[in-house]
Design a protein around this motif. Structure first.
Motif, PDB file in Angstrom:
ATOM      1  N   TYR A 124       0.841  -1.211   0.000  1.00 41.64           N
ATOM      2  CA  TYR A 124       0.000   0.000   0.000  1.00 41.64           C
ATOM      3  C   TYR A 124       0.868   1.249   0.000  1.00 41.64           C
ATOM      4  O   TYR A 124       0.586   2.228  -0.707  1.00 41.64           O
ATOM      5  N   THR A 125       1.943   1.233   0.758  1.00 45.10           N
ATOM      6  CA  THR A 125       2.855   2.371   0.818  1.00 45.10           C
ATOM      7  C   THR A 125       3.544   2.598  -0.522  1.00 45.10           C
ATOM      8  O   THR A 125       3.678   3.745  -0.977  1.00 45.10           O
ATOM      9  N   LEU A 126       3.993   1.525  -1.154  1.00 47.32           N
ATOM     10  CA  LEU A 126       4.664   1.656  -2.453  1.00 47.32           C
ATOM     11  C   LEU A 126       3.705   2.162  -3.522  1.00 47.32           C
ATOM     12  O   LEU A 126       4.072   3.001  -4.359  1.00 47.32           O
ATOM     13  N   GLU A 127       2.470   1.666  -3.515  1.00 45.69           N
ATOM     14  CA  GLU A 127       1.482   2.133  -4.483  1.00 45.69           C
ATOM     15  C   GLU A 127       1.189   3.616  -4.289  1.00 45.69           C
ATOM     16  O   GLU A 127       1.155   4.393  -5.260  1.00 45.69           O
ATOM     17  N   PHE A 128       0.975   4.006  -3.047  1.00 53.78           N
ATOM     18  CA  PHE A 128       0.699   5.417  -2.762  1.00 53.78           C
ATOM     19  C   PHE A 128       1.872   6.294  -3.155  1.00 53.78           C
ATOM     20  O   PHE A 128       1.695   7.361  -3.767  1.00 53.78           O
ATOM     21  N   THR A 129       3.085   5.858  -2.833  1.00 54.86           N
ATOM     22  CA  THR A 129       4.274   6.660  -3.130  1.00 54.86           C
ATOM     23  C   THR A 129       4.438   6.862  -4.627  1.00 54.86           C
ATOM     24  O   THR A 129       4.741   7.967  -5.091  1.00 54.86           O
ATOM     25  N   ALA A 130       4.231   5.798  -5.406  1.00 56.41           N
ATOM     26  CA  ALA A 130       4.364   5.910  -6.858  1.00 56.41           C
ATOM     27  C   ALA A 130       3.387   6.940  -7.424  1.00 56.41           C
ATOM     28  O   ALA A 130       3.757   7.792  -8.240  1.00 56.41           O
ATOM     29  N   LEU A 131       2.131   6.878  -6.975  1.00 58.79           N
ATOM     30  CA  LEU A 131       1.129   7.822  -7.466  1.00 58.79           C
ATOM     31  C   LEU A 131       1.407   9.232  -6.968  1.00 58.79           C
ATOM     32  O   LEU A 131       1.300  10.214  -7.729  1.00 58.79           O
ATOM     33  N   ALA A 132       1.765   9.351  -5.692  1.00 62.92           N
ATOM     34  CA  ALA A 132       1.941  10.673  -5.099  1.00 62.92           C
ATOM     35  C   ALA A 132       3.145  11.407  -5.662  1.00 62.92           C
ATOM     36  O   ALA A 132       3.096  12.624  -5.895  1.00 62.92           O
ATOM     37  N   VAL A 133       4.246  10.694  -5.896  1.00 68.19           N
ATOM     38  CA  VAL A 133       5.450  11.339  -6.438  1.00 68.19           C
ATOM     39  C   VAL A 133       5.158  11.920  -7.818  1.00 68.19           C
ATOM     40  O   VAL A 133       5.549  13.057  -8.121  1.00 68.19           O
ATOM     41  N   ILE A 134       4.456  11.166  -8.645  1.00 69.06           N
ATOM     42  CA  ILE A 134       4.099  11.665  -9.981  1.00 69.06           C
ATOM     43  C   ILE A 134       3.174  12.877  -9.872  1.00 69.06           C
ATOM     44  O   ILE A 134       3.374  13.902 -10.531  1.00 69.06           O
ATOM     45  N   SER A 135       2.163  12.758  -9.017  1.00 65.28           N
ATOM     46  CA  SER A 135       1.175  13.831  -8.888  1.00 65.28           C
ATOM     47  C   SER A 135       1.785  15.111  -8.323  1.00 65.28           C
ATOM     48  O   SER A 135       1.571  16.206  -8.857  1.00 65.28           O
ATOM     49  N   ILE A 136       2.570  14.981  -7.257  1.00 63.09           N
ATOM     50  CA  ILE A 136       3.166  16.160  -6.620  1.00 63.09           C
ATOM     51  C   ILE A 136       4.166  16.838  -7.541  1.00 63.09           C
ATOM     52  O   ILE A 136       4.170  18.062  -7.690  1.00 63.09           O
TER      53      ILE A 136
END
Length: 295
Positions: free
Chosen positions: A74-86
């Motif tokens: 869950y952390t890796l999935e969130f990080t991948a999406l968040a890094v791109i979005s931010i």
């Protein structure tokens, strides 16, 4: 001048090194040792640290734990999406500020303000937005977009809710870094590109992006570290309900929900967490630094 710095380097650096060792290095080494023991927070099983030594048992148990593995994924999935979005949002805001004219200082301040909010406060604010504003706006009687309703009560939906929240919080900070990078790009390059017939996309791809690589390195490192270590917002938004625990919260829950509190297992999770963050961060810096050389 170089002789002066050589003479005073150690006297000036020593207090900081001692503080770093006392606050960071020594506790880390102690925690690393505790991860190989049956430590219960206030005592060791067996009476002493050495008698409670269990080797790799704590590490074996955490990788057999469905809760830990789910939190890791869950952390890796969130990080991948968040890094791109931010990163994308920060870069877009920085590019838009080029057209803000005299109002650029005002917009910088407004976009940066969310970053000043504490994680818990931010989480509770967005909890209200998701549970009230979003449900009314996108629920029945509104736009009727089911995915955007009850976003804190579903594991998949909450993943995107967290991304929306941290993007709103951190994009302004990353914007400031990108703005500094954009200001360092010589305008002569754009003028030369115009003379060669380059359009806006070509200039962005072959001038702006390569020249922004130092800023991109910093932004990616900061966003990766912040997203992997996210805790306060996760606690405030769902407190791990509906299978939404991230690694930091999983470590905290291991201590709270084991009787007696299994600090040894929690410390093993923290060591794995540290190694994960370090490896991902170093790989990212290595790759983006190579791009800086190519630019």
């Amino acid at each position: 001048m170089s002789g002066y710095y050589k003479k005073w380097f150690w006297p000036l650096a020593l207090p900081g090194l001692i503080l770093f060792a006392a606050v960071v290095l020594v506790p880390f080494l102690i925690g690393l040792f505790y991860s190989f023991t049956s430590w219960r927070g206030t005592y060791f099983v067996g009476g002493s640290a050495w008698s409670s030594f269990v080797g790799l048992d704590n590490y074996t148990r955490i990788f057999q734990s469905r809760q830990f593995l789910h939190a890791l994924l869950y952390t890796l999935e969130f990080t991948a999406l968040a890094v791109i979005s931010i990163s994308a949002a920060g870069l877009l805001l920085a590019l838009l500020l080029d057209y803000a004219g005299k109002r650029v200082a005002l917009f910088r301040t407004v976009f940066f303000l969310p970053n000043l909010l504490g994680g818990l406060a931010l989480g509770f604010i967005w909890q209200f937005i998701f549970q009230n504003v979003f449900n009314r706006m996108f629920g029945e009687g509104g736009l009727n977009i089911e995915f955007l309703t009850n976003m804190t009560q579903d594991s998949t939906k909450n993943l995107f809710a967290l991304v929306i929240m941290v993007t709103w919080q951190m994009a302004g900070y990353m914007m400031i870094i990108f703005v500094a990078g954009l200001n360092n790009i010589p305008r002569d390059l754009y003028e030369a590109g115009s003379l060669d017939g380059a359009n806006a996309w070509t200039k962005f791809r072959y001038i702006t992006l390569p020249m922004l690589m130092p800023s991109i390195t910093i932004v990616l490192f900061l966003t990766l570290a912040s997203c992997l270590k996210l805790l306060d917002q996760n606690v405030a938004l769902t407190n791990g309900s509906f299978n939404t625990s991230m690694l930091s919260l999983q470590i905290l829950r291991t201590v709270r929900y084991t009787q007696p509190p299994d600090y040894g297992q929690a410390q093993a999770q923290a060591v794995v967490f540290f190694v994960l963050v370090a490896i991902i961060g170093l790989i990212q810096v290595y790759i983006t630094k190579k791009k800086e050389v190519d630019a």
